[in-house]
Enzyme design. Structure first.
Site, PDB file in Angstrom:
ATOM      1  N   ASP A  70       0.811  -1.229   0.000  1.00  0.00           N
ATOM      2  CA  ASP A  70       0.000   0.000   0.000  1.00  0.00           C
ATOM      3  C   ASP A  70       0.837   1.268   0.000  1.00  0.00           C
ATOM      4  OD1 ASP A  70      -2.204  -1.689   0.128  1.00  0.00           O
ATOM      5  OD2 ASP A  70      -2.223  -1.677   2.310  1.00  0.00           O
TER       6      ASP A  70
ATOM      7  N   LYS B   5       1.841   2.188  -5.056  1.00  0.00           N
ATOM      8  CA  LYS B   5       2.418   1.653  -6.304  1.00  0.00           C
ATOM      9  C   LYS B   5       1.513   1.909  -7.505  1.00  0.00           C
ATOM     10  CE  LYS B   5       2.399  -2.400  -4.364  1.00  0.00           C
ATOM     11  NZ  LYS B   5       2.050  -2.060  -2.974  1.00  0.00           N
TER      12      LYS B   5
ATOM     13  N   ASN C  48      -5.285 -10.171  -3.541  1.00  0.00           N
ATOM     14  CA  ASN C  48      -4.947  -9.602  -2.229  1.00  0.00           C
ATOM     15  C   ASN C  48      -4.482  -8.150  -2.405  1.00  0.00           C
ATOM     16  OD1 ASN C  48      -2.687 -10.595  -3.577  1.00  0.00           O
ATOM     17  ND2 ASN C  48      -1.644 -11.342  -1.753  1.00  0.00           N
TER      18      ASN C  48
ATOM     19  N   GLY D  12      -4.543  -4.274  -3.768  1.00  0.00           N
ATOM     20  CA  GLY D  12      -5.540  -3.242  -4.078  1.00  0.00           C
ATOM     21  C   GLY D  12      -4.759  -2.004  -4.468  1.00  0.00           C
ATOM     22  N   HIS D  13      -4.747  -1.682  -5.746  1.00  0.00           N
ATOM     23  CA  HIS D  13      -3.956  -0.556  -6.241  1.00  0.00           C
ATOM     24  C   HIS D  13      -4.915   0.563  -6.653  1.00  0.00           C
ATOM     25  CE1 HIS D  13      -0.343  -3.377  -7.218  1.00  0.00           C
ATOM     26  NE2 HIS D  13      -0.717  -3.410  -5.965  1.00  0.00           N
ATOM     27  N   THR D  14      -4.791   1.698  -5.959  1.00  0.00           N
ATOM     28  CA  THR D  14      -5.753   2.786  -6.149  1.00  0.00           C
ATOM     29  C   THR D  14      -5.221   3.834  -7.113  1.00  0.00           C
ATOM     30  OG1 THR D  14      -6.242   2.445  -3.824  1.00  0.00           O
ATOM     31  CG2 THR D  14      -7.241   4.374  -4.858  1.00  0.00           C
TER      32      THR D  14
ATOM     33  N   GLN E 193       1.905  -6.089  -3.236  1.00  0.00           N
ATOM     34  CA  GLN E 193       2.348  -6.195  -1.848  1.00  0.00           C
ATOM     35  C   GLN E 193       3.618  -5.341  -1.642  1.00  0.00           C
ATOM     36  OE1 GLN E 193       1.394  -9.599  -3.392  1.00  0.00           O
ATOM     37  NE2 GLN E 193      -0.520  -8.613  -2.857  1.00  0.00           N
TER      38      GLN E 193
HETATM   39  P1  GDP Z   1      -0.773   0.330  -3.534  1.00  0.00           P
HETATM   40  O1  GDP Z   1      -1.360  -0.957  -3.073  1.00  0.00           O
HETATM   41  O2  GDP Z   1       0.690   0.403  -3.274  1.00  0.00           O
HETATM   42  O3  GDP Z   1      -1.120   0.664  -4.951  1.00  0.00           O
HETATM   43  O4  GDP Z   1      -1.425   1.455  -2.616  1.00  0.00           O
HETATM   44  P2  GDP Z   1      -2.981   1.587  -2.198  1.00  0.00           P
HETATM   45  O5  GDP Z   1      -3.746   2.071  -3.363  1.00  0.00           O
HETATM   46  O6  GDP Z   1      -3.459   0.352  -1.534  1.00  0.00           O
HETATM   47  O7  GDP Z   1      -2.891   2.663  -1.047  1.00  0.00           O
HETATM   48  C1  GDP Z   1      -2.369   3.926  -1.259  1.00  0.00           C
HETATM   49  C2  GDP Z   1      -3.456   4.947  -0.883  1.00  0.00           C
HETATM   50  O8  GDP Z   1      -2.874   6.223  -0.792  1.00  0.00           O
HETATM   51  C3  GDP Z   1      -4.531   5.063  -1.939  1.00  0.00           C
HETATM   52  O9  GDP Z   1      -5.738   5.420  -1.317  1.00  0.00           O
HETATM   53  C4  GDP Z   1      -4.023   6.205  -2.817  1.00  0.00           C
HETATM   54  O10 GDP Z   1      -5.086   6.898  -3.494  1.00  0.00           O
HETATM   55  C5  GDP Z   1      -3.398   7.088  -1.794  1.00  0.00           C
HETATM   56  N1  GDP Z   1      -2.240   7.883  -2.246  1.00  0.00           N
HETATM   57  C6  GDP Z   1      -1.266   7.557  -3.133  1.00  0.00           C
HETATM   58  N2  GDP Z   1      -0.327   8.518  -3.177  1.00  0.00           N
HETATM   59  C7  GDP Z   1      -0.711   9.465  -2.300  1.00  0.00           C
HETATM   60  C8  GDP Z   1      -0.153  10.705  -1.868  1.00  0.00           C
HETATM   61  O11 GDP Z   1       0.925  11.119  -2.288  1.00  0.00           O
HETATM   62  N3  GDP Z   1      -0.844  11.400  -0.922  1.00  0.00           N
HETATM   63  C9  GDP Z   1      -2.033  10.964  -0.400  1.00  0.00           C
HETATM   64  N4  GDP Z   1      -2.633  11.718   0.523  1.00  0.00           N
HETATM   65  N5  GDP Z   1      -2.587   9.816  -0.785  1.00  0.00           N
HETATM   66  C10 GDP Z   1      -1.933   9.074  -1.710  1.00  0.00           C
HETATM   67  P1  IMO Z   2      -0.908  -4.181  -2.258  1.00  0.00           P
HETATM   68  O1  IMO Z   2      -0.478  -4.728  -3.596  1.00  0.00           O
HETATM   69  C1  IMO Z   2      -0.951  -4.602   2.079  1.00  0.00           C
HETATM   70  C2  IMO Z   2      -1.011  -8.669   3.683  1.00  0.00           C
HETATM   71  C3  IMO Z   2      -2.267  -9.118   4.385  1.00  0.00           C
HETATM   72  C4  IMO Z   2      -1.692 -10.111   5.374  1.00  0.00           C
HETATM   73  C5  IMO Z   2      -0.570 -10.764   4.574  1.00  0.00           C
HETATM   74  C6  IMO Z   2      -0.954 -12.076   3.930  1.00  0.00           C
HETATM   75  O2  IMO Z   2      -2.215  -3.485  -2.292  1.00  0.00           O
HETATM   76  O3  IMO Z   2       0.189  -3.403  -1.621  1.00  0.00           O
HETATM   77  P2  IMO Z   2      -2.541 -12.800   1.929  1.00  0.00           P
HETATM   78  O4  IMO Z   2      -3.909 -12.338   1.531  1.00  0.00           O
HETATM   79  O5  IMO Z   2      -1.506 -12.581   0.896  1.00  0.00           O
HETATM   80  O6  IMO Z   2      -2.566 -14.210   2.461  1.00  0.00           O
HETATM   81  O7  IMO Z   2      -2.156 -11.896   3.204  1.00  0.00           O
HETATM   82  O8  IMO Z   2      -0.200  -9.831   3.574  1.00  0.00           O
HETATM   83  N1  IMO Z   2      -1.219  -8.167   2.299  1.00  0.00           N
HETATM   84  C7  IMO Z   2      -1.162  -6.878   1.962  1.00  0.00           C
HETATM   85  N2  IMO Z   2      -0.979  -5.782   2.729  1.00  0.00           N
HETATM   86  N3  IMO Z   2      -1.055  -4.481   0.729  1.00  0.00           N
HETATM   87  C8  IMO Z   2      -1.219  -5.577  -0.045  1.00  0.00           C
HETATM   88  O9  IMO Z   2      -1.186  -5.513  -1.393  1.00  0.00           O
HETATM   89  C9  IMO Z   2      -1.309  -6.841   0.559  1.00  0.00           C
HETATM   90  N4  IMO Z   2      -1.478  -8.101   0.108  1.00  0.00           N
HETATM   91  C10 IMO Z   2      -1.415  -8.897   1.183  1.00  0.00           C
HETATM   92  O10 IMO Z   2      -2.910  -8.039   5.012  1.00  0.00           O
HETATM   93  O11 IMO Z   2      -1.115  -9.441   6.450  1.00  0.00           O
HETATM   94 MG    MG Z   3      -2.881  -1.631  -1.805  1.00  0.00          MG
END
Ligand code: GDP
Ligand code: IMO
Ligand code: MG
Length: 423
Positions: free
Chosen positions: A13, A16, A38, A40-42, A223
């Site tokens: 998270d 990415k 697993n 979640g890319h926003t 991840q």
């Molecule tokens: P990922 O899994 O690495 O793609 O990240 P996620 O999408 O799970 O979580 C990142 C969160 O931070 C999402 O809600 C994005 O919209 C948000 N985000 C990304 N870059 C920034 C930033 O520079 N500032 C803020 N405030 N939010 C951000």
């Molecule tokens: P992105 O790509 C954050 C964590 C789970 C748990 C552990 C194992 O959005 O960064 P799993 O479902 O793989 O058996 O879970 O890994 N986990 C993540 N945490 N971002 C993720 O993906 C994750 N994918 C798995 O919360 O602790």
């Molecule tokens: Mg994520």
């Protein structure tokens, strides 16, 4: 040409998805190399928010081809939901979304096993997303798995039944949990029908041919490196290699083809699920980070654990990945903090060190902090790094020194365009 890599340097998270979407413009192909739903890319584009789980984050760039690599485990139901959200956004993906025939399928009993195994673990549960990831990779390495290419075979249903029967035997080893297998199977087979007309390819040939034709490829990690099956905080990890090495096995590209490795890290640190987190803040500062950063899981909605940035942890993952540049995200989240702490070393076993211990799960770690004054100013509207408050610039330059790696960009908001180049 070569393959550049984007991956997470913390526990996932890191942002990415946003960075892949931004940088995708410079590439011909974006390829996911591991993980599954697993992730979640926003992405936030033109005021709309999209969350991708399996589909690469280059899909919103009309000229870019997106490949789901062999290293991925794919759940047809999640895939259909993602495709529906692309349809709703009028994204034409039909010719641009390709799936490796060697990617593995997640079937309903993988999720059943995931849930039963987690429930049986009680207090020592991993905090899995319960998407069936662990059991699907277990079947892959146990040589029982079903692959995407098998879905097209005439005996698919009988192979499915054989593996399902095996799983049901295993489920019986755990205490009972409720799981609507019949309903899930119905959804599974309906979803299989709906994804049948996607483009399935021998992705290792496709990708290497593209490289030979001079195409530029961006590999998208899921991840974070601290969740890597080998080098993460085992057993509180996921079931794939999330580090650069996973690009080679997850796409079929040789190590010599990898050029830039772009590591993404937040300006602080988060983790979702159980397991060690040395700089975690179980206090009001942690809560403030969670609220300011909207730190709730993109896949499960769970609150993320929050803490300060951890330099020993980042030096470790920069080393493992061969990171050539770092992008720091969510700098804006620190806007209202009077003080910002940076963990520069660990104290354990009467040592002060920047080396992570083998038994990080059981050894209590005393993080050694440096304190920095915050900038206490909104970064809203700032489009050049040089115009950031001086203290924010100093913070980034200081991190760069500690990490001994170039920080090439800083993200100051979730929107696509909120990314500043660092000079
Ligand atoms: P990922 O899994 O690495 O793609 O990240 P996620 O999408 O799970 O979580 C990142 C969160 O931070 C999402 O809600 C994005 O919209 C948000 N985000 C990304 N870059 C920034 C930033 O520079 N500032 C803020 N405030 N939010 C951000
Ligand atoms: P992105 O790509 C954050 C964590 C789970 C748990 C552990 C194992 O959005 O960064 P799993 O479902 O793989 O058996 O879970 O890994 N986990 C993540 N945490 N971002 C993720 O993906 C994750 N994918 C798995 O919360 O602790
Ligand atoms: Mg994520």
């Amino acid at each position: 040409m070569a393959v550049d890599v984007i991956l997470g340097l913390q526990w996932g998270d890191e942002g990415k998805g946003k960075i892949v979407d931004f940088l995708a413009e410079k590439y011909d192909l974006v390829c996911r190399f591991q993980g599954g739903p697993n992730a979640g890319h926003t992405l936030k584009i033109d005021g709309r928010k999209y969350v991708l789980h399996t589909i690469p984050s280059g899909i919103f760039r009309p000229e870019i081809t997106n490949v789901i690599g062999n290293g991925v485990v794919l759940d047809p139901f999640t895939m259909v939901k993602e495709l529906q959200s692309l349809d709703a956004a009028d994204v034409d993906y039909h010719s641009r979304l390709l799936v490796s025939k060697k990617a593995h399928l997640i079937i309903p009993t993988h999720r059943y096993l995931d849930a039963a195994s987690e429930s049986a673990k009680g207090h020592s549960k991993i905090g899995s997303t319960l998407k069936g990831i662990g059991p699907a990779y277990m079947d892959k390495t146990g040589r029982n798995g079903l692959r995407i290419g098998d879905m097209l075979a005439s005996d698919f249903e009988s192979r499915y039944k054989a593996i399902k029967t095996k799983h049901l035997g295993l489920v019986n080893l755990y205490p009972h949990i409720d799981f609507d297998l019949e309903g899930e199977e119905e959804r599974f087979f309906t979803s299989i029908e709906r994804i049948r007309n996607l483009r399935y390819i021998n992705s290792e040939y496709f990708i290497n041919n593209a490289l030979n034709d001079g195409k530029k490829i961006l590999a998208e990690g899921a991840q974070g490196s601290m969740l890597d099956i080998d080098f993460g905080t085992y057993p509180y990890v996921t079931s794939s290699n999330t580090i650069t090495a996973g690009v080679c096995s997850g796409l079929g590209v040789a190590p010599s083809k990898i050029r830039e490795v772009i590591g993404i890290a937040k300006a602080y640190c988060t983790r979702v699920g159980s397991g060690p987190f040395p700089t975690e803040l179980n206090d009001e500062t942690g809560e403030k980070l969670r609220v300011a950063g909207s730190e709730f899981g993109s896949t499960t909605g769970r609150p993320r654990r929050c803490g300060w940035i951890d330099i020993p942890q980042l030096l470790y993952t920069i080393m493992l990945n061969g990171v050539t540049q770092v992008i720091i995200t969510k700098l804006d989240v620190l806007d209202t903090f009077d003080h910002i702490d940076v963990c520069t070393a660990y104290g354990y076993d009467n040592l002060i060190t920047d080396e992570l211990p083998f038994d990080i799960v059981n050894i209590p770690i005393e993080p050694q902090y440096e304190n920095h004054a915050g900038w206490n100013q909104s970064l809203e509207g700032i489009v050049n790094f040089e115009n950031l408050p001086e203290k924010a610039q100093l913070y980034i330059h200081h991190l760069q020194k500690l990490l001994k790696t170039k920080i090439s960009m800083v993200s100051t908001g979730p929107e696509r365009e909120k990314l500043l180049a660092v000079n």
